[in-house]
Scaffold this motif. Sequence first.
Motif, mmCIF file in Angstrom:
data_model
loop_
_atom_site.group_PDB
_atom_site.id
_atom_site.type_symbol
_atom_site.label_atom_id
_atom_site.label_comp_id
_atom_site.label_asym_id
_atom_site.label_seq_id
_atom_site.Cartn_x
_atom_site.Cartn_y
_atom_site.Cartn_z
ATOM 1 N N VAL A 82 34.816 48.519 33.224
ATOM 2 C CA VAL A 82 34.527 47.413 32.300
ATOM 3 C C VAL A 82 35.435 46.219 32.576
ATOM 4 O O VAL A 82 35.018 45.055 32.473
ATOM 5 C CB VAL A 82 34.665 47.889 30.845
ATOM 6 C CG1 VAL A 82 34.449 46.721 29.875
ATOM 7 C CG2 VAL A 82 33.681 49.012 30.550
ATOM 8 N N ARG A 83 36.675 46.498 32.971
ATOM 9 C CA ARG A 83 37.651 45.422 33.171
ATOM 10 C C ARG A 83 37.298 44.522 34.354
ATOM 11 O O ARG A 83 37.750 43.375 34.415
ATOM 12 C CB ARG A 83 39.042 46.016 33.373
ATOM 13 C CG ARG A 83 39.541 46.766 32.139
ATOM 14 C CD ARG A 83 40.844 47.469 32.375
ATOM 15 N NE ARG A 83 41.104 48.427 31.301
ATOM 16 C CZ ARG A 83 41.822 49.516 31.437
ATOM 17 N NH1 ARG A 83 42.376 49.803 32.604
ATOM 18 N NH2 ARG A 83 42.005 50.324 30.411
ATOM 19 N N VAL A 84 36.502 45.039 35.295
ATOM 20 C CA VAL A 84 36.072 44.207 36.420
ATOM 21 C C VAL A 84 35.248 43.031 35.916
ATOM 22 O O VAL A 84 35.360 41.906 36.406
ATOM 23 C CB VAL A 84 35.252 45.043 37.422
ATOM 24 C CG1 VAL A 84 34.710 44.157 38.544
ATOM 25 C CG2 VAL A 84 36.091 46.178 37.996
ATOM 26 N N VAL A 85 34.426 43.269 34.898
ATOM 27 C CA VAL A 85 33.511 42.250 34.385
ATOM 28 C C VAL A 85 34.078 41.548 33.160
ATOM 29 O O VAL A 85 34.022 40.330 33.040
ATOM 30 C CB VAL A 85 32.148 42.891 34.043
ATOM 31 C CG1 VAL A 85 31.177 41.840 33.533
ATOM 32 C CG2 VAL A 85 31.581 43.602 35.256
ATOM 33 N N PHE A 86 34.623 42.334 32.232
ATOM 34 C CA PHE A 86 35.164 41.793 30.980
ATOM 35 C C PHE A 86 36.629 42.214 30.843
ATOM 36 O O PHE A 86 36.959 43.168 30.129
ATOM 37 C CB PHE A 86 34.364 42.312 29.786
ATOM 38 C CG PHE A 86 32.908 41.917 29.785
ATOM 39 C CD1 PHE A 86 32.542 40.580 29.831
ATOM 40 C CD2 PHE A 86 31.918 42.888 29.728
ATOM 41 C CE1 PHE A 86 31.199 40.219 29.823
ATOM 42 C CE2 PHE A 86 30.576 42.536 29.718
ATOM 43 C CZ PHE A 86 30.208 41.186 29.775
ATOM 44 N N PRO A 87 37.538 41.526 31.514
ATOM 45 C CA PRO A 87 38.930 41.997 31.573
ATOM 46 C C PRO A 87 39.643 42.005 30.225
ATOM 47 O O PRO A 87 40.641 42.724 30.058
ATOM 48 C CB PRO A 87 39.595 41.016 32.545
ATOM 49 C CG PRO A 87 38.699 39.830 32.590
ATOM 50 C CD PRO A 87 37.326 40.346 32.361
ATOM 51 N N GLU A 88 39.178 41.246 29.259
ATOM 52 C CA GLU A 88 39.850 41.182 27.961
ATOM 53 C C GLU A 88 39.291 42.183 26.954
ATOM 54 O O GLU A 88 39.789 42.273 25.833
ATOM 55 C CB GLU A 88 39.758 39.759 27.391
ATOM 56 C CG GLU A 88 40.429 38.700 28.251
ATOM 57 C CD GLU A 88 41.900 39.013 28.513
ATOM 58 O OE1 GLU A 88 42.587 39.404 27.540
ATOM 59 O OE2 GLU A 88 42.341 38.867 29.667
ATOM 60 N N ILE A 89 38.233 42.890 27.316
ATOM 61 C CA ILE A 89 37.658 43.879 26.406
ATOM 62 C C ILE A 89 38.244 45.248 26.745
ATOM 63 O O ILE A 89 38.063 45.758 27.855
ATOM 64 C CB ILE A 89 36.115 43.911 26.512
ATOM 65 C CG1 ILE A 89 35.547 42.565 26.058
ATOM 66 C CG2 ILE A 89 35.541 45.044 25.659
ATOM 67 C CD1 ILE A 89 34.037 42.485 26.114
ATOM 68 N N GLN A 90 38.962 45.817 25.802
ATOM 69 C CA GLN A 90 39.636 47.086 26.036
ATOM 70 C C GLN A 90 38.745 48.248 25.567
ATOM 71 O O GLN A 90 38.360 48.309 24.405
ATOM 72 C CB GLN A 90 40.972 47.123 25.286
ATOM 73 C CG GLN A 90 41.931 46.019 25.696
ATOM 74 C CD GLN A 90 42.276 46.051 27.177
ATOM 75 O OE1 GLN A 90 42.613 47.111 27.715
ATOM 76 N NE2 GLN A 90 42.169 44.904 27.835
#
Length: 560
Positions: free
Chosen positions: A331-339
């Motif tokens: 997920v961090r590859v696309v949305f790095p701020e969404i944990q």
Amino acid sequence: MTRQETLAYLQQNPDVSVLIIGGGINGVGTFRDLALQGVDVLLVEKSDFCSGASAASSHMVHGGLRYLENGEFRLVREALTERNRLLQNAPHYVKPLPTTIPIFNWFSGLLNAPLKFLNLRDKPSARGAIVIKLGLTMYDVFTMGQQTLPRHRIFSKRESLLRRPDLNPNIIATATYYDAWMPYPERITLELVLDAEASSPNAHALNYVRAIHAGKDSVELRDELTGETFSVRPKVVINAAGPWIDFVNDSMGRGSRFIGGTKGSHILVDHPRLHEATQGHEMFFENADGRITLFFPLEDRVLIGTTDIPIDNPEDARCTDDEIDYMLNLVRVVFPEIQVDRSHIVFHFSGVRPLPASDAATPGQISRDHSIRKIEAGARGDFPILSLVGGKWTTFRAFSEQVTDEVLKRLGMSRVVSTKDLPIGGGKGYPRHNRQSWISEQQIKTGLDRDRLETLLSRYGTRALDVIEFAQRGKDEPLTHVPDYTTREIAFIAQHERVERLDDLLLRRSLLAMLGKVDLEGIKEIAGIVAKTLSWKAKQRDEEIDRTVKILKEQHGMNL
């Protein structure tokens, strides 16, 4: 026929033209096609229908964009054609899915495809904007005659970040194109079984029956529910056991080494922010290791996958801690701020792709195309065995057609029905263009409110009318612990949808388990209805509850 009647009939009439071993999508698709041609055919599955590899897909119905890089143009063209057919033939279960690719560079990967094609490169590399644009253009060209879905579009970095503020700011652009997805692959398979049996009195399918041995002219089968054995005498055997193909051939004394399967795992997460960030799109991208990965909204959850790991025994397929960490990091590859962390996971699953044995340097280079591997009749058996190797969910109809034509030729028969435009189950008469009118009409006829009709239409297509008719013949009320279902709806599934074990209903006739929408009290409530419907005694009911809870905990990571 009931299960008991079918078993009794086979014991009295053991001769059958075709025996299919394996109740996944390729076996069941072939079963339906043969039934429509009037062939007497028996399908047996050692567990439940669509409980192996076919239940562990990414829920995608797609052409296979990345297969273009391996030069598999025939497969991509076929898959896109079959995707569009499924959108038409199963509109209740196959839906358009806008897919967005985040792009991080312009020129990377330009030489990758030709070098792979010439066997001069075996390592993955990033795909840049130009390569992606070329691939999507070919995608559009392959479906130019059909054009069921919109063509692709490229969006600038500015446009992309305006649309999705949570996107990785390192992108240079995004590309959006359309494929399709299916919330209920298991229900598609079930409806194919029901359609096949309804089309011919000579077509019989049995779940929980295992092929255990073969003689010169017979195959010995075992009822996994009772332990009783019986034999049938087939003219042709189709081995559609997926990743278990070699194990089945070995058990029949006709050893093979056709399969080189790879394990793929997925997780389902309950994460409203991530769900909102997708904006209803699949996010399709490559991870740092070159593996193509994805996540997309599945109802109010998000499905994340997948891995691609060689494995020898499909019985060993489990989603490991390392795989879970790998997928959470995607997920961090696309949305790095969404944990996203383990606390968000409601379900995980793992299965084995029945790929052909291969010496490819990486799993991603193994072809996803399908083939028939033949073991002809001879000294070790009077019947040939046709093993169905490879294939994709999307192309099951085309593969089934190929297998059926081969069998018809061997039986001296001709095709009388085409499946190209044949609706599947609740896709027949589906109100694709007048959904609200259909609901209004049924509201008047049934007295049900619009929300309930909408739910049933989404769940069963036009077979919802059968569910409603059954439900209204008795007292019906919402379940206490699973209020989205009713007592008579559960009874209908148990009575009319080939349920033999409790997990059949929770895992393969509904999305209750996969979406994490059922707890222990809900399992017990549903078990009580199933027990009453199928005449289980209290001991069997309690054993089924214990067995199902164990499966959901150990194989799917559910917190019950």
